[in-house]
Design a protein around this motif. Structure first.
Motif, PDB file in Angstrom:
ATOM      1  N   ILE A 134       0.873  -1.013  -0.012  1.00  0.00           N
ATOM      2  CA  ILE A 134      -0.019   0.034   0.173  1.00  0.00           C
ATOM      3  C   ILE A 134       0.928   1.334   0.212  1.00  0.00           C
ATOM      4  CG2 ILE A 134      -1.860   1.463   0.965  1.00  0.00           C
ATOM      5  CD1 ILE A 134      -2.817  -1.378   0.238  1.00  0.00           C
ATOM      6  N   ALA A 135       0.741   1.897  -0.965  1.00  0.00           N
ATOM      7  CA  ALA A 135       1.426   3.189  -0.981  1.00  0.00           C
ATOM      8  C   ALA A 135       0.618   4.503  -0.482  1.00  0.00           C
ATOM      9  CB  ALA A 135       1.550   3.772  -2.557  1.00  0.00           C
ATOM     10  N   ILE A 136       1.226   5.203   0.474  1.00  0.00           N
ATOM     11  CA  ILE A 136       0.526   6.228   1.298  1.00  0.00           C
ATOM     12  C   ILE A 136       1.279   7.626   0.897  1.00  0.00           C
ATOM     13  CG2 ILE A 136       0.030   7.353   3.324  1.00  0.00           C
ATOM     14  CD1 ILE A 136      -0.049   4.382   4.638  1.00  0.00           C
ATOM     15  N   ARG A 137       0.559   8.445   0.263  1.00  0.00           N
ATOM     16  CA  ARG A 137       1.122   9.769  -0.153  1.00  0.00           C
ATOM     17  C   ARG A 137       0.661  10.936   0.785  1.00  0.00           C
ATOM     18  NH1 ARG A 137       0.504  10.231  -6.291  1.00  0.00           N
ATOM     19  NH2 ARG A 137      -1.647   9.316  -5.792  1.00  0.00           N
ATOM     20  N   PRO A 138       1.106  10.909   1.943  1.00  0.00           N
ATOM     21  CA  PRO A 138       0.644  12.369   2.647  1.00  0.00           C
ATOM     22  C   PRO A 138       1.322  13.515   2.113  1.00  0.00           C
ATOM     23  CG  PRO A 138       2.291  11.056   3.860  1.00  0.00           C
ATOM     24  CD  PRO A 138       1.956  10.284   2.490  1.00  0.00           C
ATOM     25  N   GLY A 139       0.872  14.595   2.285  1.00  0.00           N
ATOM     26  CA  GLY A 139       0.912  15.823   2.036  1.00  0.00           C
ATOM     27  C   GLY A 139       2.023  16.609   2.433  1.00  0.00           C
ATOM     28  N   ASP A 140       2.634  16.279   3.539  1.00  0.00           N
ATOM     29  CA  ASP A 140       3.742  16.796   4.274  1.00  0.00           C
ATOM     30  C   ASP A 140       4.505  15.980   5.161  1.00  0.00           C
ATOM     31  OD1 ASP A 140       2.943  17.176   7.210  1.00  0.00           O
ATOM     32  OD2 ASP A 140       1.069  17.684   6.276  1.00  0.00           O
ATOM     33  N   PRO A 141       5.966  16.434   5.170  1.00  0.00           N
ATOM     34  CA  PRO A 141       6.531  15.564   6.038  1.00  0.00           C
ATOM     35  C   PRO A 141       6.199  15.165   7.475  1.00  0.00           C
ATOM     36  CG  PRO A 141       8.010  17.271   4.860  1.00  0.00           C
ATOM     37  CD  PRO A 141       6.590  17.341   4.812  1.00  0.00           C
ATOM     38  N   GLU A 142       5.603  16.146   8.153  1.00  0.00           N
ATOM     39  CA  GLU A 142       5.150  15.729   9.562  1.00  0.00           C
ATOM     40  C   GLU A 142       4.215  14.484   9.538  1.00  0.00           C
ATOM     41  OE1 GLU A 142       4.104  19.510  11.360  1.00  0.00           O
ATOM     42  OE2 GLU A 142       5.785  20.424  10.860  1.00  0.00           O
TER      43      GLU A 142
ATOM     44  N   PRO B  24      14.402   3.139   6.216  1.00  0.00           N
ATOM     45  CA  PRO B  24      14.108   4.510   6.847  1.00  0.00           C
ATOM     46  C   PRO B  24      13.655   5.721   5.897  1.00  0.00           C
ATOM     47  CG  PRO B  24      16.016   3.441   7.417  1.00  0.00           C
ATOM     48  CD  PRO B  24      15.761   2.796   6.224  1.00  0.00           C
ATOM     49  N   LEU B  25      12.836   6.453   6.671  1.00  0.00           N
ATOM     50  CA  LEU B  25      12.326   7.550   5.934  1.00  0.00           C
ATOM     51  C   LEU B  25      13.554   8.439   5.533  1.00  0.00           C
ATOM     52  CD1 LEU B  25       8.967   8.599   8.105  1.00  0.00           C
ATOM     53  CD2 LEU B  25       9.203   8.156   5.690  1.00  0.00           C
ATOM     54  N   GLN B  26      13.703   9.074   4.245  1.00  0.00           N
ATOM     55  CA  GLN B  26      14.727   9.666   3.753  1.00  0.00           C
ATOM     56  C   GLN B  26      14.372  10.256   2.236  1.00  0.00           C
ATOM     57  OE1 GLN B  26      17.736   6.790   1.817  1.00  0.00           O
ATOM     58  NE2 GLN B  26      16.361   5.410   3.140  1.00  0.00           N
ATOM     59  N   LYS B  27      15.356  11.332   2.069  1.00  0.00           N
ATOM     60  CA  LYS B  27      15.042  12.045   0.973  1.00  0.00           C
ATOM     61  C   LYS B  27      15.399  11.139  -0.376  1.00  0.00           C
ATOM     62  CE  LYS B  27      16.387  16.525  -1.383  1.00  0.00           C
ATOM     63  NZ  LYS B  27      16.030  15.757  -2.904  1.00  0.00           N
ATOM     64  N   THR B  28      14.790  11.304  -1.400  1.00  0.00           N
ATOM     65  CA  THR B  28      15.028  10.303  -2.508  1.00  0.00           C
ATOM     66  C   THR B  28      14.974  11.439  -3.911  1.00  0.00           C
ATOM     67  OG1 THR B  28      12.768   9.954  -2.938  1.00  0.00           O
ATOM     68  CG2 THR B  28      13.987   8.377  -1.609  1.00  0.00           C
ATOM     69  N   ASP B  29      15.479  10.901  -4.843  1.00  0.00           N
ATOM     70  CA  ASP B  29      15.211  11.624  -6.179  1.00  0.00           C
ATOM     71  C   ASP B  29      13.953  12.073  -6.392  1.00  0.00           C
ATOM     72  OD1 ASP B  29      18.083  11.639  -6.587  1.00  0.00           O
ATOM     73  OD2 ASP B  29      18.056  10.049  -7.704  1.00  0.00           O
ATOM     74  N   TRP B  30      12.961  11.382  -6.158  1.00  0.00           N
ATOM     75  CA  TRP B  30      11.466  11.434  -6.555  1.00  0.00           C
ATOM     76  C   TRP B  30      10.789  12.159  -5.322  1.00  0.00           C
ATOM     77  CZ3 TRP B  30      13.785   6.533  -5.772  1.00  0.00           C
ATOM     78  CH2 TRP B  30      13.330   5.910  -4.457  1.00  0.00           C
ATOM     79  N   SER B  31      11.184  12.107  -4.256  1.00  0.00           N
ATOM     80  CA  SER B  31      10.381  12.535  -3.050  1.00  0.00           C
ATOM     81  C   SER B  31      11.155  13.264  -2.062  1.00  0.00           C
ATOM     82  CB  SER B  31       9.878  11.548  -2.332  1.00  0.00           C
ATOM     83  OG  SER B  31       8.928  11.819  -1.248  1.00  0.00           O
ATOM     84  N   PRO B  32      10.594  14.363  -1.208  1.00  0.00           N
ATOM     85  CA  PRO B  32      11.268  14.776  -0.221  1.00  0.00           C
ATOM     86  C   PRO B  32      11.547  13.936   1.199  1.00  0.00           C
ATOM     87  CG  PRO B  32       9.267  15.860  -0.633  1.00  0.00           C
ATOM     88  CD  PRO B  32       9.415  15.080  -1.562  1.00  0.00           C
ATOM     89  N   LEU B  33      10.613  12.847   1.255  1.00  0.00           N
ATOM     90  CA  LEU B  33      10.712  11.904   2.107  1.00  0.00           C
ATOM     91  C   LEU B  33      10.074  10.697   1.760  1.00  0.00           C
ATOM     92  CD1 LEU B  33      11.788  12.200   5.120  1.00  0.00           C
ATOM     93  CD2 LEU B  33       9.304  12.450   5.821  1.00  0.00           C
ATOM     94  N   TYR B  34      10.889   9.517   1.826  1.00  0.00           N
ATOM     95  CA  TYR B  34      10.169   8.352   1.428  1.00  0.00           C
ATOM     96  C   TYR B  34      10.912   7.128   2.258  1.00  0.00           C
ATOM     97  CZ  TYR B  34       9.601   3.912  -1.165  1.00  0.00           C
ATOM     98  OH  TYR B  34       9.289   2.842  -1.804  1.00  0.00           O
ATOM     99  N   GLY B  35       9.870   6.195   2.596  1.00  0.00           N
ATOM    100  CA  GLY B  35      10.423   4.981   3.331  1.00  0.00           C
ATOM    101  C   GLY B  35       9.590   3.909   3.318  1.00  0.00           C
ATOM    102  N   MET B  36       9.722   2.650   3.672  1.00  0.00           N
ATOM    103  CA  MET B  36       9.084   1.505   3.799  1.00  0.00           C
ATOM    104  C   MET B  36       9.073   0.854   4.979  1.00  0.00           C
ATOM    105  SD  MET B  36      10.166  -0.206  -0.072  1.00  0.00           S
ATOM    106  CE  MET B  36       9.191  -1.438   0.305  1.00  0.00           C
TER     107      MET B  36
ATOM    108  N   VAL C 281       6.079  11.215   0.560  1.00  0.00           N
ATOM    109  CA  VAL C 281       5.422  12.696   0.630  1.00  0.00           C
ATOM    110  C   VAL C 281       5.648  12.852  -0.841  1.00  0.00           C
ATOM    111  CG1 VAL C 281       5.972  14.783   1.226  1.00  0.00           C
ATOM    112  CG2 VAL C 281       6.093  13.021   2.873  1.00  0.00           C
ATOM    113  N   ARG C 282       4.564  13.698  -1.220  1.00  0.00           N
ATOM    114  CA  ARG C 282       4.289  14.178  -2.734  1.00  0.00           C
ATOM    115  C   ARG C 282       5.166  15.491  -2.825  1.00  0.00           C
ATOM    116  NH1 ARG C 282      -1.643  13.480  -1.681  1.00  0.00           N
ATOM    117  NH2 ARG C 282      -1.450  15.467  -0.225  1.00  0.00           N
ATOM    118  N   ALA C 283       6.022  15.226  -4.016  1.00  0.00           N
ATOM    119  CA  ALA C 283       6.916  16.271  -4.398  1.00  0.00           C
ATOM    120  C   ALA C 283       6.227  17.382  -4.737  1.00  0.00           C
ATOM    121  CB  ALA C 283       8.024  15.621  -5.566  1.00  0.00           C
ATOM    122  N   GLU C 284       6.834  18.611  -4.467  1.00  0.00           N
ATOM    123  CA  GLU C 284       6.037  19.797  -4.942  1.00  0.00           C
ATOM    124  C   GLU C 284       6.391  20.296  -6.218  1.00  0.00           C
ATOM    125  OE1 GLU C 284       6.622  23.316  -2.553  1.00  0.00           O
ATOM    126  OE2 GLU C 284       6.462  22.016  -0.572  1.00  0.00           O
ATOM    127  N   ASN C 285       4.970  20.502  -7.126  1.00  0.00           N
ATOM    128  CA  ASN C 285       5.393  20.761  -8.555  1.00  0.00           C
ATOM    129  C   ASN C 285       5.638  21.910  -8.858  1.00  0.00           C
ATOM    130  OD1 ASN C 285       4.571  18.136  -8.870  1.00  0.00           O
ATOM    131  ND2 ASN C 285       2.533  18.543  -9.250  1.00  0.00           N
TER     132      ASN C 285
END
Length: 141
Positions: A86-94, A112-124, A137-141
């Motif tokens: 299940i992919a969860i895409r919250p709007g903000d890092p908090e 662990p949650l971390q910055k990636t090339d596609w997201s400011p915060l991603y983890g599993m 976390v959704r990247a800002e467009n």
């Protein structure tokens, strides 16, 4: 605050084929396919040639729903039929941190949650019931 949830289907080298199948079967539209080879090279962790063509992430829009796909990285365990996350895409890092930490309680952090090339915060994380969640976390467009 809004949260988007969508199925994330995992395959063992045939995700491109599956995306094409579901696109036709469900009348969807492919919004993007990124392979492991599309990622920047890391000289400290060279990628085997056969890995480069595998799908790292694909996005199929079906009506208002989003289906996402990936191939395993060679050597990762894979069990056919038990490959949905299940992919969860919250709007903000908090919000992402709160959700991630709650799911990790009694479970296991996969990445662990971390910055990636596609997201400011991603983890599993795999929760206490064995369900794996991708928090992205959704990247800002």
């Amino acid at each position: 605050m809004s949260i988007l949830l969508n199925p994330y289907l995992i395959f063992d080298g045939n995700a491109k084929e599956a995306v094409s199948f579901y696109e036709k079967a469900l009348g969807g539209k492919v919004l993007g396919i990124m392979t492991y080879g599309d990622m920047p090279e890391d000289p400290d962790h060279p990628m085997p040639e056969e890995t480069k063509s595998r799908v790292m992430h694909a996005h199929l829009k079906v009506g208002d729903a989003d289906l996402m796909f990936s191939d395993t990285y060679p050597g990762e365990p894979y069990q056919r039929g038990n490959a949905v996350q299940i992919a969860i895409r919250p709007g903000d890092p908090e919000q992402a941190r709160a959700i991630f930490n709650a799911l990790a309680e009694g479970g296991q952090v996969v990445l662990p949650l971390q910055k990636t090339d596609w997201s400011p915060l991603y983890g599993m994380v795999t929760d206490r019931y064995g369900i794996t969640f991708q928090v992205n976390v959704r990247a800002e467009n």
